[in-house]
Design an enzyme around this catalytic site. Structure first.
Site, PDB file in Angstrom:
ATOM      1  N   HIS A  94       0.352  -0.202  -9.916  1.00 31.93           N
ATOM      2  CA  HIS A  94      -0.452  -1.107  -9.083  1.00 31.93           C
ATOM      3  C   HIS A  94      -0.876  -2.345  -9.877  1.00 31.93           C
ATOM      4  CE1 HIS A  94      -3.087  -0.969  -5.242  1.00 31.93           C
ATOM      5  NE2 HIS A  94      -2.918  -2.218  -5.610  1.00 31.93           N
ATOM      6  N   GLU A 142      -1.923   7.699  -5.016  1.00 34.82           N
ATOM      7  CA  GLU A 142      -2.204   7.088  -6.310  1.00 34.82           C
ATOM      8  C   GLU A 142      -3.658   7.208  -6.765  1.00 34.82           C
ATOM      9  OE1 GLU A 142      -3.139   2.419  -5.783  1.00 34.82           O
ATOM     10  OE2 GLU A 142      -1.100   2.961  -5.227  1.00 34.82           O
ATOM     11  N   ARG A 175       0.849  -1.182   0.000  1.00 36.06           N
ATOM     12  CA  ARG A 175       0.000   0.000   0.000  1.00 36.06           C
ATOM     13  C   ARG A 175       0.888   1.236   0.000  1.00 36.06           C
ATOM     14  NH1 ARG A 175      -3.208  -2.953  -1.507  1.00 36.06           N
ATOM     15  NH2 ARG A 175      -5.283  -3.502  -0.693  1.00 36.06           N
TER      16      ARG A 175
END
Length: 331
Positions: A294, A262, A233
């Protein structure tokens, strides 16, 4: 059950439809769910959001008023959901508890190898007809110490890979994983792990106590030239402190598949936009930093599991069955 799939991409439609086999009415939209777009929930008792949807109290209040009773997340993490608000408005929240741990673990190793052996630079050089090896010197992974912060299923999968490569492994977690102990992982306090590891890989959930887990003080503990990998994360890392550690040349390499801010960037095409996040743009200027969007989870096996679990969650909710994937149940 009628379910709105938000932030949907073509692969979401492909894998969810394959798992669904017509059992539920799935409607796919590219729109991300937020307070400004919550009106799209009208007529949908269930919504299937992704990690870039904003599921705060205001959004949940609106969708509850419009009749939504279930959020069936197609993600493991649920830090983007205001769980207290979900309870207040009687919305059940279900998630995908786990999918392929190998997808993320293997990707983390890919980032390590790319940074270490400068594969991204070598690829571009050869395409330009440059076959010089200057600046591409790496090191043997064999015999190096790698610190794994978080030794759940993903951390365990990573430990197994790195054990096979002959790395010395240090682990840090609230509870020692017996499978990791069998692989020779030595559990130590976080500060000791950081001080002794040439490579550190983060695999912990985002919780209040793990936000900015990696800050200026902890970067200072790492050896000069150490590598940091984050496929977990983004907010685990204090971006300002990270940039400072890179500018001082204290960190040798950084691989990020996630980024602290993000939400406004990832899973969208910004080719024709001006990215106004100065910290993100600064990170892109470092030659020893790799950032990806991601995608560590993004394998066919993982998407199949995510889709099947999501449909099973819809099945169980519709049938009134207990389900261990429930984060918060109205019952």
């Amino acid at each position: 059950m009628r379910c709105l799939v938000t932030s949907a991409r073509p692969y979401d439609e492909q894998f969810l439809n394959a798992a669904n086999q017509g059992r539920h009415e799935l409607v796919f939209v590219e729109t991300a769910l937020s307070a400004d777009t919550a009106f799209i929930a009208q007529g949908y008792p269930a919504i299937c959001p992704f990690v870039d949807d904003t599921l705060d109290a205001k959004t949940l209040e609106t969708i509850a008023r419009l009749g939504t009773k279930l959020l069936v997340l197609r993600s493991t993490g649920f830090n983007h959901v205001d769980i207290s608000a979900a309870e207040k408005y009687g919305i059940t929240v279900m998630r995908v508890r786990d999918y392929s741990p190998y997808a993320v673990a293997e990707y983390a190793v890919g980032l390590m190898l790319t940074l270490n052996r400068h594969l991204h630079k070598a690829y571009n050089r050869v395409r330009d007809g440059n076959f010089l090896l200057d600046g591409l010197l790496g090191f043997d992974m064999h015999g190096k110490t790698v610190g794994i912060v978080g030794t759940g299923k993903i951390g365990q999968a990573l430990a197994r890979i790195l054990h096979g490569m002959g790395c010395h492994l240090l682990g840090n977690d609230t509870v020692a994983n017996p499978a990791c102990l069998e692989l020779g992982v030595a559990y130590v306090p976080l500060e000791e792990l950081l001080a002794k590891s040439q490579i550190v890989s983060l695999h912990v959930p985002l919780l209040p106590e793990t936000r900015h887990l990696m800050n200026a003080e902890r970067f200072a503990l790492m050896p000069n030239g150490a590598m940091l990998i984050n496929t977990s994360r983004g907010p685990l890392i204090d971006t300002t402190a990270l940039i400072a550690a890179l500018k001082s040349r204290h960190l040798g390499a950084v691989g990020l598949d996630v980024y602290e801010e993000e939400a406004e960037l990832y899973f969208k095409d910004h080719c024709d936009d001006i990215i106004c996040d100065d910290s993100f743009e600064r990170l892109l200027t470092f030659p020893n930093v790799i950032i990806t969007g991601h995608q560590a989870f993004f394998t066919g096996e993982a998407l199949t599991t995510i889709a099947r679990t999501t449909i099973q969650n819809l099945d169980d909710y519709s049938d009134g069955k207990d389900n261990p994937n429930c984060v918060r149940s109205k019952g």
